[in-house]
Design a protein around this motif. Sequence first.
Motif, PDB file in Angstrom:
ATOM      1  N   ALA A 206       0.830  -1.077  -0.063  1.00  0.00           N
ATOM      2  CA  ALA A 206       0.095   0.066  -0.015  1.00  0.00           C
ATOM      3  C   ALA A 206       0.797   1.186  -0.146  1.00  0.00           C
ATOM      4  O   ALA A 206       1.845   1.595   0.961  1.00  0.00           O
ATOM      5  N   LEU A 207       0.742   2.248  -1.009  1.00  0.00           N
ATOM      6  CA  LEU A 207       1.288   3.312  -1.173  1.00  0.00           C
ATOM      7  C   LEU A 207       1.198   4.232   0.307  1.00  0.00           C
ATOM      8  O   LEU A 207      -0.042   4.451   0.843  1.00  0.00           O
ATOM      9  N   SER A 208       2.363   4.612   0.969  1.00  0.00           N
ATOM     10  CA  SER A 208       2.076   5.696   2.029  1.00  0.00           C
ATOM     11  C   SER A 208       2.726   7.053   1.794  1.00  0.00           C
ATOM     12  O   SER A 208       2.216   7.948   2.386  1.00  0.00           O
ATOM     13  N   SER A 209       3.653   7.069   0.933  1.00  0.00           N
ATOM     14  CA  SER A 209       4.043   8.631   0.477  1.00  0.00           C
ATOM     15  C   SER A 209       4.599   8.497  -1.161  1.00  0.00           C
ATOM     16  O   SER A 209       4.871   7.512  -1.519  1.00  0.00           O
ATOM     17  N   TYR A 210       4.427   9.735  -1.580  1.00  0.00           N
ATOM     18  CA  TYR A 210       4.785   9.974  -3.111  1.00  0.00           C
ATOM     19  C   TYR A 210       5.567  11.360  -3.386  1.00  0.00           C
ATOM     20  O   TYR A 210       5.067  12.221  -2.625  1.00  0.00           O
ATOM     21  N   ARG A 211       6.665  11.199  -3.929  1.00  0.00           N
ATOM     22  CA  ARG A 211       7.068  12.610  -4.385  1.00  0.00           C
ATOM     23  C   ARG A 211       7.630  12.677  -5.726  1.00  0.00           C
ATOM     24  O   ARG A 211       8.285  11.509  -6.072  1.00  0.00           O
ATOM     25  N   ALA A 212       7.600  13.763  -6.491  1.00  0.00           N
ATOM     26  CA  ALA A 212       8.114  13.614  -7.721  1.00  0.00           C
ATOM     27  C   ALA A 212       9.722  13.901  -7.672  1.00  0.00           C
ATOM     28  O   ALA A 212      10.269  14.484  -6.488  1.00  0.00           O
ATOM     29  N   GLY A 213      10.617  13.255  -8.404  1.00  0.00           N
ATOM     30  CA  GLY A 213      12.016  13.360  -8.417  1.00  0.00           C
ATOM     31  C   GLY A 213      12.650  12.049  -7.514  1.00  0.00           C
ATOM     32  O   GLY A 213      11.921  11.562  -6.851  1.00  0.00           O
ATOM     33  N   VAL A 214      13.737  12.034  -7.606  1.00  0.00           N
ATOM     34  CA  VAL A 214      14.553  10.947  -6.981  1.00  0.00           C
ATOM     35  C   VAL A 214      15.996  11.426  -6.547  1.00  0.00           C
ATOM     36  O   VAL A 214      16.582  12.251  -6.846  1.00  0.00           O
ATOM     37  N   ASP A 215      16.191  10.910  -5.107  1.00  0.00           N
ATOM     38  CA  ASP A 215      17.330  11.139  -4.317  1.00  0.00           C
ATOM     39  C   ASP A 215      18.601  10.571  -5.318  1.00  0.00           C
ATOM     40  O   ASP A 215      18.478   9.694  -6.151  1.00  0.00           O
ATOM     41  N   GLY A 216      19.726  11.257  -5.130  1.00  0.00           N
ATOM     42  CA  GLY A 216      20.937  10.998  -5.769  1.00  0.00           C
ATOM     43  C   GLY A 216      21.245   9.635  -5.799  1.00  0.00           C
ATOM     44  O   GLY A 216      21.916   9.056  -6.641  1.00  0.00           O
ATOM     45  N   GLY A 217      21.065   8.972  -4.428  1.00  0.00           N
ATOM     46  CA  GLY A 217      21.777   7.517  -4.244  1.00  0.00           C
ATOM     47  C   GLY A 217      20.761   6.529  -4.202  1.00  0.00           C
ATOM     48  O   GLY A 217      21.080   5.390  -4.214  1.00  0.00           O
ATOM     49  N   ALA A 218      19.448   7.003  -5.096  1.00  0.00           N
ATOM     50  CA  ALA A 218      18.629   5.829  -4.994  1.00  0.00           C
ATOM     51  C   ALA A 218      18.674   4.704  -5.920  1.00  0.00           C
ATOM     52  O   ALA A 218      18.255   3.288  -5.768  1.00  0.00           O
ATOM     53  N   PHE A 219      19.916   4.703  -6.824  1.00  0.00           N
ATOM     54  CA  PHE A 219      20.331   3.759  -7.843  1.00  0.00           C
ATOM     55  C   PHE A 219      21.658   3.166  -7.241  1.00  0.00           C
ATOM     56  O   PHE A 219      22.035   2.347  -8.013  1.00  0.00           O
ATOM     57  N   ASP A 220      22.204   3.699  -6.343  1.00  0.00           N
ATOM     58  CA  ASP A 220      23.715   3.000  -5.817  1.00  0.00           C
ATOM     59  C   ASP A 220      23.042   1.553  -5.091  1.00  0.00           C
ATOM     60  O   ASP A 220      22.319   1.275  -4.525  1.00  0.00           O
ATOM     61  N   LEU A 221      24.093   0.614  -5.308  1.00  0.00           N
ATOM     62  CA  LEU A 221      24.168  -0.727  -4.676  1.00  0.00           C
ATOM     63  C   LEU A 221      24.458  -0.383  -3.298  1.00  0.00           C
ATOM     64  O   LEU A 221      24.854   0.547  -2.970  1.00  0.00           O
ATOM     65  N   PRO A 222      24.044  -1.280  -2.426  1.00  0.00           N
ATOM     66  CA  PRO A 222      24.328  -1.110  -0.955  1.00  0.00           C
ATOM     67  C   PRO A 222      25.701  -1.155  -0.793  1.00  0.00           C
ATOM     68  O   PRO A 222      26.711  -1.895  -1.490  1.00  0.00           O
ATOM     69  N   ALA A 223      26.010  -0.228   0.169  1.00  0.00           N
ATOM     70  CA  ALA A 223      27.664   0.059   0.481  1.00  0.00           C
ATOM     71  C   ALA A 223      28.293  -1.029   0.968  1.00  0.00           C
ATOM     72  O   ALA A 223      27.685  -1.929   2.018  1.00  0.00           O
ATOM     73  N   GLY A 224      29.315  -1.593   0.679  1.00  0.00           N
ATOM     74  CA  GLY A 224      30.117  -2.525   0.818  1.00  0.00           C
ATOM     75  C   GLY A 224      29.772  -3.921   0.378  1.00  0.00           C
ATOM     76  O   GLY A 224      30.096  -4.820   0.793  1.00  0.00           O
ATOM     77  N   ALA A 225      28.850  -3.929  -0.692  1.00  0.00           N
ATOM     78  CA  ALA A 225      28.398  -5.111  -1.042  1.00  0.00           C
ATOM     79  C   ALA A 225      29.465  -5.751  -2.111  1.00  0.00           C
ATOM     80  O   ALA A 225      30.098  -5.290  -2.763  1.00  0.00           O
ATOM     81  N   GLU A 226      29.416  -7.221  -1.830  1.00  0.00           N
ATOM     82  CA  GLU A 226      30.251  -7.995  -2.750  1.00  0.00           C
ATOM     83  C   GLU A 226      29.500  -8.164  -3.975  1.00  0.00           C
ATOM     84  O   GLU A 226      28.225  -8.731  -4.085  1.00  0.00           O
ATOM     85  N   VAL A 227      30.175  -7.940  -5.172  1.00  0.00           N
ATOM     86  CA  VAL A 227      29.294  -7.924  -6.472  1.00  0.00           C
ATOM     87  C   VAL A 227      29.670  -8.936  -7.508  1.00  0.00           C
ATOM     88  O   VAL A 227      31.159  -9.267  -7.437  1.00  0.00           O
ATOM     89  N   ARG A 228      28.890  -9.723  -7.740  1.00  0.00           N
ATOM     90  CA  ARG A 228      29.342 -10.734  -8.962  1.00  0.00           C
ATOM     91  C   ARG A 228      28.706 -10.210 -10.079  1.00  0.00           C
ATOM     92  O   ARG A 228      27.509 -10.327 -10.290  1.00  0.00           O
ATOM     93  N   ASP A 229      29.655 -10.046 -11.151  1.00  0.00           N
ATOM     94  CA  ASP A 229      29.105  -9.343 -12.507  1.00  0.00           C
ATOM     95  C   ASP A 229      29.217 -10.670 -13.690  1.00  0.00           C
ATOM     96  O   ASP A 229      30.072 -11.221 -13.804  1.00  0.00           O
ATOM     97  N   ARG A 230      27.800 -10.958 -13.870  1.00  0.00           N
ATOM     98  CA  ARG A 230      27.653 -12.034 -14.821  1.00  0.00           C
ATOM     99  C   ARG A 230      27.466 -11.340 -16.204  1.00  0.00           C
ATOM    100  O   ARG A 230      26.953 -12.171 -17.286  1.00  0.00           O
ATOM    101  N   ARG A 231      27.834 -10.213 -16.545  1.00  0.00           N
ATOM    102  CA  ARG A 231      27.536  -9.672 -17.803  1.00  0.00           C
ATOM    103  C   ARG A 231      28.597  -9.911 -18.634  1.00  0.00           C
ATOM    104  O   ARG A 231      29.922 -10.176 -18.045  1.00  0.00           O
ATOM    105  N   PRO A 232      28.486  -9.809 -19.901  1.00  0.00           N
ATOM    106  CA  PRO A 232      29.899 -10.133 -20.926  1.00  0.00           C
ATOM    107  C   PRO A 232      30.933  -9.201 -20.446  1.00  0.00           C
ATOM    108  O   PRO A 232      30.575  -8.078 -20.441  1.00  0.00           O
ATOM    109  N   GLY A 233      31.928  -9.710 -20.241  1.00  0.00           N
ATOM    110  CA  GLY A 233      33.170  -8.974 -19.726  1.00  0.00           C
ATOM    111  C   GLY A 233      33.060  -8.719 -18.422  1.00  0.00           C
ATOM    112  O   GLY A 233      34.129  -8.217 -18.002  1.00  0.00           O
ATOM    113  N   GLY A 234      32.207  -9.102 -17.689  1.00  0.00           N
ATOM    114  CA  GLY A 234      32.320  -8.724 -16.213  1.00  0.00           C
ATOM    115  C   GLY A 234      33.111  -9.719 -15.514  1.00  0.00           C
ATOM    116  O   GLY A 234      33.791 -10.756 -15.923  1.00  0.00           O
TER     117      GLY A 234
END
Length: 235
Positions: A206-234
């Motif tokens: 259930a939606l509790s709040s909404y606002r136009a725009g996105v914070d700068g870090g909204a698409f950052d991966l979690p800090a300190g994450a161990e990353v497994r890159d399965r993309r070509p060349g990753g």
Amino acid sequence: MRSDTGPLTRVLAGAIATTVLLGGCESLDDPERTLPRTDLVNDLAGRLEAAAGLAYSAEYALPGGGRGTISQTPGPRRAAYRYPGGMTMVGADALARCVTSGPRPTCTLDPPPGPTEPPPATALAAASRAGLVTPPVVISLLTATALDQDAVVEQRDTTVAGRHGSCVAVRQLANAATAAFKACVTSDGVLGSFTGVLDGRPRETALSSYRAGVDGGAFDLPAGAEVRDRRPGGR
């Protein structure tokens, strides 16, 4: 029915204006005109799809006091779904699936879907299991409803988080992830709420709040994450 005044129940409470069994129903935009069942659910699915052109951040109340967020931008086209225990991010460069419930966050990067393709259902399954039902999942259910001639659809209008929403209650739905569900979509195409059974378990968002725009870090991966890159060349 038991009394429940918890946060999720309060968010879902709205001023219901109409309930109409379809067959014919009141148009979402013109009360003097009727929409057939197929047009109604296609209209709501179309709203959700069109909202991909909006930049917004939405917070959702989940069962058990949990919290989820959806953040998205149209240029570049990205969407991040954060939920208890994890995060899924769909971008132009990668499809990221992260688990944050362990001692150290872990993320797996896969090639992204095409620019006009929805994320694969498996990529959004973790969000659904955590209670955050995402717009692509609801779009697929609305599409299945439009194709199912035996589905029974009821319409109502409501208010979710102070925003007007048009809602459907669907039952007797075959060949879909659930046989019955309720979903509300706001006038600007944001998912307002979802209630149903997915993967054999009840889900409620259930939606509790909404606002136009996105914070700068909204698409950052979690800090300190161990990353497994399965993309070509990753790596």
